[in-house]
Design an enzyme around this catalytic site. Structure first.
Site, PDB file in Angstrom:
ATOM      1  N   THR A 239     -21.234  -2.910 -14.718  1.00 31.45           N
ATOM      2  CA  THR A 239     -20.307  -1.874 -14.236  1.00 31.45           C
ATOM      3  C   THR A 239     -18.979  -2.493 -13.810  1.00 31.45           C
ATOM      4  O   THR A 239     -17.903  -1.977 -14.141  1.00 31.45           O
ATOM      5  CB  THR A 239     -20.950  -1.104 -13.062  1.00 31.45           C
ATOM      6  OG1 THR A 239     -22.175  -0.549 -13.516  1.00 31.45           O
ATOM      7  CG2 THR A 239     -20.037   0.007 -12.556  1.00 31.45           C
TER       8      THR A 239
ATOM      9  N   ASP B   3      -6.429  -5.704  -5.231  1.00 35.78           N
ATOM     10  CA  ASP B   3      -7.456  -5.680  -4.177  1.00 35.78           C
ATOM     11  C   ASP B   3      -8.488  -4.588  -4.497  1.00 35.78           C
ATOM     12  O   ASP B   3      -8.654  -3.646  -3.733  1.00 35.78           O
ATOM     13  CB  ASP B   3      -6.764  -5.438  -2.829  1.00 35.78           C
ATOM     14  CG  ASP B   3      -7.690  -5.608  -1.638  1.00 35.78           C
ATOM     15  OD1 ASP B   3      -8.840  -6.045  -1.825  1.00 35.78           O
ATOM     16  OD2 ASP B   3      -7.247  -5.285  -0.517  1.00 35.78           O
TER      17      ASP B   3
ATOM     18  N   LYS C 246      -0.176  -8.056  -3.024  1.00 37.28           N
ATOM     19  CA  LYS C 246      -1.516  -7.469  -3.087  1.00 37.28           C
ATOM     20  C   LYS C 246      -1.366  -5.969  -3.340  1.00 37.28           C
ATOM     21  O   LYS C 246      -0.565  -5.294  -2.693  1.00 37.28           O
ATOM     22  CB  LYS C 246      -2.288  -7.733  -1.795  1.00 37.28           C
ATOM     23  CG  LYS C 246      -3.769  -7.384  -1.930  1.00 37.28           C
ATOM     24  CD  LYS C 246      -4.548  -7.748  -0.672  1.00 37.28           C
ATOM     25  CE  LYS C 246      -4.366  -6.774   0.458  1.00 37.28           C
ATOM     26  NZ  LYS C 246      -4.731  -5.367   0.154  1.00 37.28           N
TER      27      LYS C 246
ATOM     28  N   ASP D  59       0.823  -1.215   0.000  1.00 34.17           N
ATOM     29  CA  ASP D  59       0.000   0.000   0.000  1.00 34.17           C
ATOM     30  C   ASP D  59       0.855   1.262   0.000  1.00 34.17           C
ATOM     31  O   ASP D  59       0.705   2.149   0.849  1.00 34.17           O
ATOM     32  CB  ASP D  59      -0.964  -0.035   1.194  1.00 34.17           C
ATOM     33  CG  ASP D  59      -1.868  -1.268   1.149  1.00 34.17           C
ATOM     34  OD1 ASP D  59      -2.099  -1.792   0.043  1.00 34.17           O
ATOM     35  OD2 ASP D  59      -2.333  -1.717   2.204  1.00 34.17           O
TER      36      ASP D  59
ATOM     37  N   ASP E 157     -20.399  -3.846  -7.489  1.00 36.65           N
ATOM     38  CA  ASP E 157     -21.475  -3.213  -8.265  1.00 36.65           C
ATOM     39  C   ASP E 157     -22.184  -4.261  -9.119  1.00 36.65           C
ATOM     40  O   ASP E 157     -21.872  -5.452  -9.019  1.00 36.65           O
ATOM     41  CB  ASP E 157     -20.856  -2.097  -9.133  1.00 36.65           C
ATOM     42  CG  ASP E 157     -21.819  -0.938  -9.337  1.00 36.65           C
ATOM     43  OD1 ASP E 157     -23.018  -1.185  -9.587  1.00 36.65           O
ATOM     44  OD2 ASP E 157     -21.367   0.216  -9.245  1.00 36.65           O
TER      45      ASP E 157
ATOM     46  N   LYS F  62     -11.741  -4.813  -4.720  1.00 37.51           N
ATOM     47  CA  LYS F  62     -13.027  -4.932  -4.009  1.00 37.51           C
ATOM     48  C   LYS F  62     -14.179  -4.384  -4.832  1.00 37.51           C
ATOM     49  O   LYS F  62     -14.877  -3.452  -4.428  1.00 37.51           O
ATOM     50  CB  LYS F  62     -12.985  -4.241  -2.647  1.00 37.51           C
ATOM     51  CG  LYS F  62     -12.010  -4.863  -1.673  1.00 37.51           C
ATOM     52  CD  LYS F  62     -12.188  -4.300  -0.262  1.00 37.51           C
ATOM     53  CE  LYS F  62     -11.162  -4.840   0.679  1.00 37.51           C
ATOM     54  NZ  LYS F  62      -9.796  -4.306   0.423  1.00 37.51           N
TER      55      LYS F  62
HETATM   56  P1  BMP Z   1      -2.394  -3.374   6.985  1.00 38.43           P
HETATM   57  O1  BMP Z   1      -1.714  -4.712   7.306  1.00 38.43           O
HETATM   58  O2  BMP Z   1      -1.412  -2.273   6.746  1.00 38.43           O
HETATM   59  O3  BMP Z   1      -3.462  -3.001   7.971  1.00 38.43           O
HETATM   60  O4  BMP Z   1      -3.107  -3.552   5.558  1.00 38.43           O
HETATM   61  C1  BMP Z   1      -4.142  -4.460   5.353  1.00 38.43           C
HETATM   62  C2  BMP Z   1      -4.493  -4.564   3.887  1.00 38.43           C
HETATM   63  O5  BMP Z   1      -5.516  -5.537   3.724  1.00 38.43           O
HETATM   64  C3  BMP Z   1      -5.021  -3.282   3.268  1.00 38.43           C
HETATM   65  O6  BMP Z   1      -4.567  -3.192   1.927  1.00 38.43           O
HETATM   66  C4  BMP Z   1      -6.533  -3.446   3.294  1.00 38.43           C
HETATM   67  O7  BMP Z   1      -7.153  -2.789   2.207  1.00 38.43           O
HETATM   68  C5  BMP Z   1      -6.691  -4.953   3.177  1.00 38.43           C
HETATM   69  N1  BMP Z   1      -7.884  -5.510   3.882  1.00 38.43           N
HETATM   70  C6  BMP Z   1      -8.061  -5.398   5.255  1.00 38.43           C
HETATM   71  O8  BMP Z   1      -7.225  -4.826   5.954  1.00 38.43           O
HETATM   72  N2  BMP Z   1      -9.187  -5.935   5.834  1.00 38.43           N
HETATM   73  C7  BMP Z   1     -10.150  -6.596   5.135  1.00 38.43           C
HETATM   74  O9  BMP Z   1     -11.104  -7.078   5.707  1.00 38.43           O
HETATM   75  C8  BMP Z   1      -9.968  -6.721   3.741  1.00 38.43           C
HETATM   76  C9  BMP Z   1      -8.824  -6.199   3.134  1.00 38.43           C
HETATM   77  O10 BMP Z   1      -8.641  -6.364   1.841  1.00 38.43           O
END
Ligand code: BMP
Length: 250
Positions: free
Chosen positions: A101, A92, A61, A39, A97, A94
């Site tokens: 779309t 990712d 991811k 990220d 829709d 997500k």
């Molecule tokens: P982090 O370990 O920095 O909190 O990041 C978690 C990652 O997983 C983020 O990219 C977030 O969008 C994704 N994520 C999440 O944290 N919880 C979910 O339930 C689903 C996810 O995709």
């Protein structure tokens, strides 16, 4: 653990999807159930991270829409690293829709996700038919979220899993609990040194998610990319995740 246990562990899962099979193959070969969540917001940071964590992960991811300087040169460079270091590209996005779309968002626009992603995430809130548009990609259904106060309660989860299990292009699910052997289980919200953030995220250790939830793949974001040495911490999560996975088999 002896190799036959490792083989059993992943092959017990009844995964028919070719991308799911490929992921299992990479996991066994690299002895890793780690997915790093990249990220970061620039191409340079993303490529550096991919090089550093590449040897330790089964998939990277991505949230491609947070990259400030997105280009197809970035995609080409990422694909090259993914090939060399053997991991899959997991967008990712997500989706959430109606099918038409989602199809446009998947194939068109700036990112043309369909042209490069091995795996994508999608909500299943719009129902089974909406998922049909995801062709030639492994779909990971969001059935339960990690954040505090999420609306994915038991009732939602049961219905979402039912949709996921009936869709042939769905290879797995994101959840914080044990699910059936028909789907691979992916669990984000994994961190060794933090319990959460100020924006609702909640963390568990690799041990907890592997042993209590029987997670197949742990997803780690800030625990890796915000650490002083991403390669070193990816290695630590790889070792902790894989050992916990083997121990979870009893
Ligand atoms: P982090 O370990 O920095 O909190 O990041 C978690 C990652 O997983 C983020 O990219 C977030 O969008 C994704 N994520 C999440 O944290 N919880 C979910 O339930 C689903 C996810 O995709």
């Amino acid at each position: 653990a002896p190799p036959e246990i490792k083989r059993l562990a992943l092959e017990q899962k009844k995964i028919k999807h070719p991308v799911g099979k490929r992921l299992i193959e990479i996991a066994l070969k690299k002895q890793s159930n780690l997915i790093a969540s990249a990220d970061v917001i620039t191409s340079a940071e993303l490529l550096k991270l991919a090089e550093e964590v590449g040897p330790h992960i089964v998939a990277l991811k991505l949230h491609m829409d947070i990259i400030q300087d997105f280009s197809f040169e970035l995609i080409d460079a990422l694909k090259k690293i993914a090939r060399e270091k053997e991991f899959l590209l997991f967008e990712d996005r997500k989706f959430g829709d109606i099918g038409n779309t989602q199809e446009l968002q998947f194939k068109e626009g700036i990112y043309k996700i369909a042209s490069w992603a091995d795996m994508i995430t999608s909500h299943v809130i719009a129902g089974e038919e909406s998922l049909k548009v995801f062709e030639n990609v492994g779909v990971v259904a969001i059935v339960e979220m990690s954040s505090k106060g999420t609306l994915t309660d038991d009732f939602y989860i049961t219905k979402a899993l039912n949709v996921a299990e009936n869709a042939s292009n769905v290879m797995g699910a994101v959840a914080q609990r044990k699910i059936s052997d028909d789907l691979l289980l992916f669990t984000p919200g994994v961190n060794i040194s933090s319990a959460g953030d100020a924006k609702g995220q909640q963390y568990n250790t690799p041990e907890r998610v592997c042993k209590n939830y029987h997670t197949d793949f742990i997803i780690v974001g800030r625990g890796i990319y915000q650490s002083a040495d991403a390669a070193e911490s990816a290695k630590e999560y790889q070792t902790k995740g894989w050992n916990a996975y083997l121990e979870s088999l009893g």
